[in-house]
Design an enzyme around this catalytic site. Structure first.
Site, short mmCIF file in Angstrom:
data_model
loop_
_atom_site.label_atom_id
_atom_site.label_comp_id
_atom_site.label_asym_id
_atom_site.label_seq_id
_atom_site.Cartn_x
_atom_site.Cartn_y
_atom_site.Cartn_z
N CYS A 1 63.04 35.13 99.58
CA CYS A 1 62.35 34.17 98.72
C CYS A 1 61.03 34.78 98.29
O CYS A 1 60.07 34.81 99.05
CB CYS A 1 62.10 32.85 99.41
SG CYS A 1 61.19 31.77 98.31
N CYS B 1 62.44 26.42 100.44
CA CYS B 1 62.06 25.95 101.78
C CYS B 1 61.01 24.88 101.53
O CYS B 1 59.84 25.03 101.82
CB CYS B 1 61.49 27.08 102.62
SG CYS B 1 60.09 27.94 101.91
N CYS C 1 57.87 32.37 97.77
CA CYS C 1 57.10 32.24 99.01
C CYS C 1 56.27 33.48 99.26
O CYS C 1 55.09 33.41 99.60
CB CYS C 1 58.04 32.07 100.20
SG CYS C 1 58.58 30.38 100.46
N HIS D 1 55.92 24.75 104.03
CA HIS D 1 54.50 25.03 103.78
C HIS D 1 53.65 23.77 103.97
O HIS D 1 52.46 23.86 104.28
CB HIS D 1 54.31 25.63 102.38
CG HIS D 1 54.96 26.98 102.25
ND1 HIS D 1 54.42 28.10 102.83
CD2 HIS D 1 56.11 27.36 101.68
CE1 HIS D 1 55.22 29.13 102.59
NE2 HIS D 1 56.26 28.71 101.89
NI1 NFE Z 1 60.61 30.06 99.55
FE1 NFE Z 1 60.16 30.29 102.63
C1 NFE Z 1 61.32 30.06 103.99
C2 NFE Z 1 58.71 30.24 103.63
S1 NFE Z 1 60.26 32.33 102.71
S2 NFE Z 1 61.81 30.09 101.14
O1 NFE Z 1 62.16 29.88 104.77
O2 NFE Z 1 57.80 30.14 104.23
O3 NFE Z 1 59.65 33.58 102.94
#
Ligand code: NFE
Ligand code: MG
Length: 578
Positions: free
Chosen positions: A557, A65, A560, A69
């Site tokens: 994930c 993702c 994450c 972030h």
């Molecule tokens: Ni690493 Fe993420 C998503 C985030 S997952 S994929 O969608 O924030 O928990």
């Protein structure tokens, strides 16, 4: 006799996840424990840094993702500084987040989840002509459906198998009786698996147009870093011109075509063979959304495409409002996690007061079993007013459905009718996977609206993408705190920041997979993965495909979830002993 089935690592996910499941004499799961077995501590790295740089570090929490972030981070800083973002920047952010969903969900379906349902080896037995007929029935508008096309795909797979090298298809439980698709449906799905690989490479370019690169496109606190200049004509211009914008339109078309012609029809066709999965894999039955895709800016939540709210005990008639900025609603617990809290292990902490003190107390690897009655995960247990919540596509589709969103009601109605299952099927493993497909369709369509609005703004002379007013730290208060909320592909995501004298004093991220994959809390309440696995009957404990189906339906994930990376088990031991 009861036994403990351990799956470690769960593959076709991001990060390191271990499931330990107790089964009874019939092979039915009576208790499951979800353990994240890696750790990184991005939050520790961020302390003392310039808040305007935080997104670039926070974005590295994950390479799947890749941008979410970054968005949560700039929103947290903007919230802290009461920093307004221009309308165009908001639209471009929507387009970038939407593109992330569409890319990520298609990849998840074909490349991470499909092989739980599609038997690659069986595809060798398919008749290419009959496959062509099936494909033209399932997705009549998709051009790649000739007998020759499927014969070629079959030849390719045959070469893999005969060479003893299944390559990307290695390590499946091929031939397991839980696979129910006829050979022709398997061949069609394998062909689309390969098509999706090419498609995803093309559509990822939307991020490069607005954000310079993918993965991890660029962002900026106060807007987006791409200037718009419609008068610069050549392709290599650094500002966004009409060439770039028409490329965006082409990519949106490509996204919508694949979703409409391939992803949605495949989901429905495959689901039709697995209706027994419409009554199992229910999670905790509580659902949380933070809301996202504002039409009029993040400070106007009424304009969100996806509303914020809570659904408790699967009661769709009652959407409970959430106060995202309250400091007593969301808390993280560590009773079963390898962390210490200064207030003691039984208490929860709001993320503003969050602590990240690693304390591994588990067995020394290599070990047979984790001590699941004590600490057993690097994930914390987030709770909303003390309750475990499922986040993600299913939570969002339920929230849209419950709040009367018209397109969602139509899509859900069509799906239930086509599969001939009741609305309660939504809560299952099958429902979770179908919800991901349906929200992809909703977002792919919404992309066009955001794009049209952006073009209309530009035509009206508004090319502003950045607000410089609060860029200079001398304009900031000595102490400020803020939270950035968003809906990431896997669910509700938030970053909390405390800024002191222009520097990051504390930073905490509570991530979708932490909500879903976290361990039990002090009261013994299971997390969603744990609750969802209960009751599954394992046909063969040595090939626990049933566990994979339900866990993959959440799209884990763990990178994450613990904001951590761990190259191998040995490193982890060192982390623990220090
Ligand atoms: Ni690493 Fe993420 C998503 C985030 S997952 S994929 O969608 O924030 O928990
Ligand atoms: Mg965290």
């Amino acid at each position: 006799m009861s036994r403990r089935v351990v799956v470690d690592p769960i593959t076709r996910i991001e990060g390191h996840l271990r499931i330990e499941a107790e089964t009874d004499a019939e092979g039915r799961i009576t208790q499951a424990s979800s353990a994240g077995t890696m750790v990184r501590g991005i939050e520790i790295i961020l302390r003392g840094r310039d808040p305007r740089d935080a997104w670039a570090f926070a974005q590295r929490i994950c390479g799947v993702c890749t941008l979410v972030h970054g968005i949560a981070s700039v929103r947290a800083v903007e919230d802290a500084l009461k920093y307004e973002v221009p309308a165009n920047a908001q639209l471009i952010r929507n387009l970038m987040i939407g593109a992330q969903y569409i890319h990520d969900h298609v990849m998840h379906f074909y490349h991470l989840h499909a092989l739980d349902w599609v038997d690659v080896v069986s595809a060798l037995k398919a008749d290419p002509k009959a496959t062509s007929q099936l494909a033209q029935m399932v997705s009549p508008s998709y051009p790649k459906s000739s007998p020759g096309y499927f014969a070629d795909v079959q030849k390719k797979v045959k070469q893999f198998v005969e060479g003893g090298q299944l390559g990307i298809f290695a390590n499946g439980y091929w031939g397991h009786p839980a696979y129910k698709l006829p050979p022709e449906a398997n061949l069609m799905a394998v062909a689309h698996y390969l098509d999706a690989l090419t498609w995803q490479r093309d559509v990822a370019k939307l991020h490069t147009i607005f954000g310079g690169k993918n993965p991890h496109p660029n962002f900026v606190v106060g807007g987006v870093p791409c200037a718009i200049s419609v008068n610069s004509e050549h392709e290599g211009a650094t500002s966004l011109n009409m060439v770039g914008l028409s490329n965006v339109q082409n990519i949106i078309n490509q996204m919508r075509d694949f979703v409409d012609q391939v992803y949605v029809p495949d989901t429905l066709a495959i689901a039709g063979f697995y209706k027994d999965w419409a009554t199992q894999g229910e999670g905790v039955g509580n659902f949380l959304t933070y809301g996202d895709f504002p039409a009029k800016g993040i400070n106007n939540p009424a304009s969100n495409l996806i509303p914020a709210g809570v659904i408790l005990n699967r009661d769709l008639s009652n959407i409970i409002p959430v106060d995202l900025h309250a400091e007593n609603e969301i808390e993280e617990y560590v009773s079963h996690s390898w962390y210490d809290y200064s207030v003691g292990k039984e208490k929860g902490l709001h993320p503003y007061k969050g602590e990240t003190a690693l304390h591994y107390t588990g067995p020394k690897p290599p070990y047979e079993n984790l001590e699941t009655e004590k600490e057993y995960s690097w994930l914390k247990s987030p709770r909303w007013k003390g309750k475990a919540m499922e986040v993600g596509p299913l939570a969002r589709v339920l929230m849209l459905y419950a709040s009367g969103h018209e397109q969602t009601r139509e899509l859900v109605g069509m799906t239930l009718k086509k599969l001939d299952v009741p609305v309660t099927a939504l809560y299952s493993t099958l429902g979770r996977t179908a919800a991901r497909t349906l929200e992809t369709k909703i977002l792919a369509d919404a992309m066009q609206g955001w794009y049209d609005q952006l073009i209309a703004n530009i035509k009206a002379g508004d090319v502003r993408t950045f607000n410089e007013k609060k860029w200079d730290p001398s304009t900031w208060p000595a102490i400020a705190k803020g939270a950035g909320f968003m809906e990431a592909p896997r669910g509700a995501l938030a970053h909390w920041i405390v800024i002191k004298d222009g520097k990051i004093d504390n930073y905490q991220a509570v991530v979708p997979s932490t909500w879903n994959a976290g361990p039990r809390d002090a009261n013994g309440q299971e997390g969603p993965y744990e609750a969802a696995l209960k009751g599954h009957k394992l046909h063969d404990p040595k090939q626990p495909i049933e566990i994979l189906r339900t866990i993959h339906s959440f799209d884990p994930c763990i990178a994450c979830a613990v904001h951590v990376t761990d190259p191998d088990g040995e490193e982890l031991v060192k982390v623990k002993i220090k």
